[in-house]
Structure formats: C-alpha cells, structure tokens
Motif scaffolding. Structure first.
Motif, short mmCIF file in Angstrom:
data_model
loop_
_atom_site.label_atom_id
_atom_site.label_comp_id
_atom_site.label_asym_id
_atom_site.label_seq_id
_atom_site.Cartn_x
_atom_site.Cartn_y
_atom_site.Cartn_z
N MET A 44 51.55 -7.32 -2.59
CA MET A 44 52.07 -6.06 -2.05
C MET A 44 52.15 -5.00 -3.14
SD MET A 44 52.84 -4.44 0.56
CE MET A 44 52.72 -5.88 1.65
N ARG A 45 52.48 -5.40 -4.36
CA ARG A 45 52.50 -4.44 -5.47
C ARG A 45 51.12 -3.84 -5.68
NH1 ARG A 45 55.89 -8.02 -9.93
NH2 ARG A 45 57.93 -7.90 -8.91
N ARG A 46 50.12 -4.68 -5.62
CA ARG A 46 48.75 -4.19 -5.80
C ARG A 46 48.36 -3.23 -4.68
NH1 ARG A 46 48.51 -9.55 -7.65
NH2 ARG A 46 47.74 -9.73 -9.78
N LYS A 47 48.73 -3.56 -3.47
CA LYS A 47 48.41 -2.68 -2.34
C LYS A 47 49.13 -1.34 -2.49
CE LYS A 47 47.48 -6.35 1.03
NZ LYS A 47 47.91 -7.00 2.29
N ARG A 48 50.39 -1.38 -2.91
CA ARG A 48 51.14 -0.13 -3.08
C ARG A 48 50.59 0.68 -4.26
NH1 ARG A 48 57.07 -2.92 -1.95
NH2 ARG A 48 56.85 -2.97 0.34
N LEU A 49 50.10 -0.02 -5.26
CA LEU A 49 49.48 0.68 -6.39
C LEU A 49 48.22 1.41 -5.93
CD1 LEU A 49 49.77 1.11 -9.46
CD2 LEU A 49 48.18 -0.79 -9.76
N ILE A 50 47.46 0.81 -5.05
CA ILE A 50 46.26 1.45 -4.50
C ILE A 50 46.65 2.70 -3.71
CG2 ILE A 50 44.37 1.18 -2.86
CD1 ILE A 50 44.23 -1.77 -3.69
N VAL A 51 47.73 2.58 -2.93
CA VAL A 51 48.21 3.74 -2.17
C VAL A 51 48.64 4.85 -3.13
CG1 VAL A 51 49.99 4.58 -0.59
CG2 VAL A 51 48.93 2.35 -0.19
N LEU A 52 49.37 4.49 -4.18
CA LEU A 52 49.79 5.49 -5.17
C LEU A 52 48.58 6.13 -5.84
CD1 LEU A 52 51.87 6.96 -6.88
CD2 LEU A 52 52.01 4.94 -8.36
N ASP A 53 47.57 5.34 -6.11
CA ASP A 53 46.35 5.88 -6.72
C ASP A 53 45.70 6.91 -5.80
OD1 ASP A 53 44.42 5.64 -8.99
OD2 ASP A 53 43.05 5.07 -7.38
N ASP A 54 45.69 6.65 -4.51
CA ASP A 54 45.15 7.61 -3.54
C ASP A 54 45.99 8.89 -3.53
OD1 ASP A 54 43.15 5.86 -2.84
OD2 ASP A 54 44.22 5.04 -1.11
N VAL A 55 47.31 8.73 -3.59
CA VAL A 55 48.20 9.89 -3.60
C VAL A 55 47.94 10.75 -4.83
CG1 VAL A 55 50.61 10.60 -3.85
CG2 VAL A 55 50.01 8.79 -2.23
N LEU A 56 47.78 10.12 -5.99
CA LEU A 56 47.54 10.86 -7.22
C LEU A 56 46.17 11.52 -7.21
CD1 LEU A 56 49.01 8.31 -9.79
CD2 LEU A 56 49.98 10.52 -9.13
N ARG A 57 45.18 10.86 -6.63
CA ARG A 57 43.85 11.45 -6.55
C ARG A 57 43.87 12.71 -5.69
NH1 ARG A 57 41.56 7.50 -4.54
NH2 ARG A 57 40.97 6.45 -6.47
N GLU A 58 44.56 12.63 -4.56
CA GLU A 58 44.66 13.81 -3.69
C GLU A 58 45.44 14.92 -4.38
OE1 GLU A 58 46.34 12.60 0.00
OE2 GLU A 58 44.76 11.14 0.44
#
Length: 254
Positions: A44-58
C-alpha cells in the motif's frame, strides 16, 4: 501450515493433542499474520507513493518552464506526506483524495525542500571557498560535485535530482533517508577547471557555467594532439563532457 509436523500426523486429532499443540501453532499463525500485514502495508505504501508521484508530476506541469518538482521519494518522508502514506489504514486504499488537504501547501513544501537541498550543497562548497560562500558559489564553474555512490560527476542544479540522492528503502523498514549524504566536492576536477579558466584568462572566483556557455571559448588539448591527427581543439559544450567524464590528465591552452 497443514504440512507442519505438528499437524501432519497419522493419528487422529483429539482434544488432548490439540491442547498440546495449540500454543505452538498460535505463535506460528501470529507470525504468518504479522508478515502478511507487513506485506500489505508495504504494498500500500508503494501504491500511495505512485499516487503522490502523479500528484507531483501534475503540479510540475503548472509551474514555469524548467521547474522540476521533487521526486515523490524525496517528499514522502516529510510530515504531511509521511502521515498519509504510513498512517492511513490499509483498507482505505491509495487514492488521490488522500492528498487533497496537502495540495494547497505543495508549492511552499517544494520550496522548503529545495532550500534544504541548497543549504546542504552550500555546506559542501564552504569547505572549499570559506564560510562566506553562498548560493552564488553553486553556479561557479569550479563547483563540481561527485557522487560517492556511483562516481558520477555533477554540476548544479542537476545535483538536486541525482538518482542516488533518493533511496526507496524507506518503503520497508529502512530508516528515512537523509538527502545528499553521498555528494562530495570533486576537488580534482575543480582544480582542473581552475586551470582551464586561467588558460582562458577568466577569473575562477566569478566565472559561472552560464557565462562560459555564452563565451564558448576554444581550447586546445596538448595531450591529445598527435603527428597523425594533428592538433585537437574543443569548444566549450564538448569540453564540459570531455573534462567531466573523460580525461583528467589532459592539459589545455587557450
């Protein structure tokens, strides 16, 4: 578990046998459960990190040209993100809405992170230029860094996003990574750059990489010239790669 020696027995399971083996099996089951919870939490940490990465990219798309948003693994250890990634129950999943309350503060958080990166780099150059060194010294042509982990040569600002300066081990049990621990000032190449600037009649204490791009000096390598191929001249853009990533034994003249 059904293959465990206490369970896989030829004799029938009786209440008495169960009473004898139950404490041992319960400990085994508790260990299996704990491992499963850790696996689910790490995933779940990895999945949330991916979501955060998308947020930062946007977020980066909304910034001026040339702006580079910090990687997710760099911001994840900071309090607002760490609380979301680690403390939100696993059964709530990994969704963008978890970060909604943090988004208004994202610009200031990114600025804070970059400021901390610069502060640590300035500490490195102060060992060479003295305690009065500031951010301007990071732009000097003589401020050349080296990663002690991969040995790559770096200049500012690419030092801010070097891959070795982020460490994904925090996703499991590794302590939170402190940025920049592997960067050092490359005194050998800095000294060579000083000699190059002297050859060009430039002041090493004030000349920046940006100004060298504009001047685009032409230098001759005294080491590489041969009778077969003659003299070797190099313009500044090629000289950067030549000097930073290739030969340290070469001698140059303007």
């Amino acid at each position: 578990l059904d293959e465990h020696k206490l369970v896989a027995q030829n004799r029938p399971m009786t209440d008495r046998i169960w009473m004898n083996i139950a404490p041992t099996l319960e400990k085994i089951m508790e260990g299996i459960k704990a491992q499963r919870i850790l696996r689910e939490r790490d995933e779940m940490r990895r999945k949330r990190l991916i979501v955060l990465d998308d947020v930062l990219r946007e977020f980066g798309y909304t910034q001026p040209r040339g702006y580079i948003a910090p990687p997710a693994v760099d911001l994840a250890p900071m309090a607002p993100f760490k609380a979301i990634i680690l403390d939100v129950p696993v059964d709530q999943g990994a969704i963008r809405e978890h970060f909604n309350d943090v988004l208004p503060n994202l610009p200031s958080i990114c600025d804070q992170f970059r400021a901390e990166q610069k502060r640590r780099l300035i500490q490195l150059v102060r060992a060479e230029y003295g305690q009065d060194a500031d951010e301007d010294h990071l732009h000097l042509a003589t401020s050349i860094f080296r990663c002690s982990q991969c040995s790559k040569t770096l200049i500012y600002p690419e030092t801010l996003d070097h891959e070795c300066c982020t460490y994904p081990g925090w996703l499991s049990t590794t302590p939170w990574f402190r940025w920049g621990g592997g960067l050092v000032l490359d005194k050998t190449r800095s000294s060579l750059m000083t000699s190059l600037l002297d050859c060009c009649g430039l002041d090493p204490k004030t000349t920046t990489f940006e100004s060298l791009q504009e001047l685009n000096p032409l230098v001759e390598c005294q080491t590489c010239k041969t009778d077969d191929y003659g003299r070797v001249f190099i313009r500044w853009p090629e000289l950067v790669c030549f000097m930073l990533y290739s030969y340290l034994i070469c001698h140059f003249t303007d």
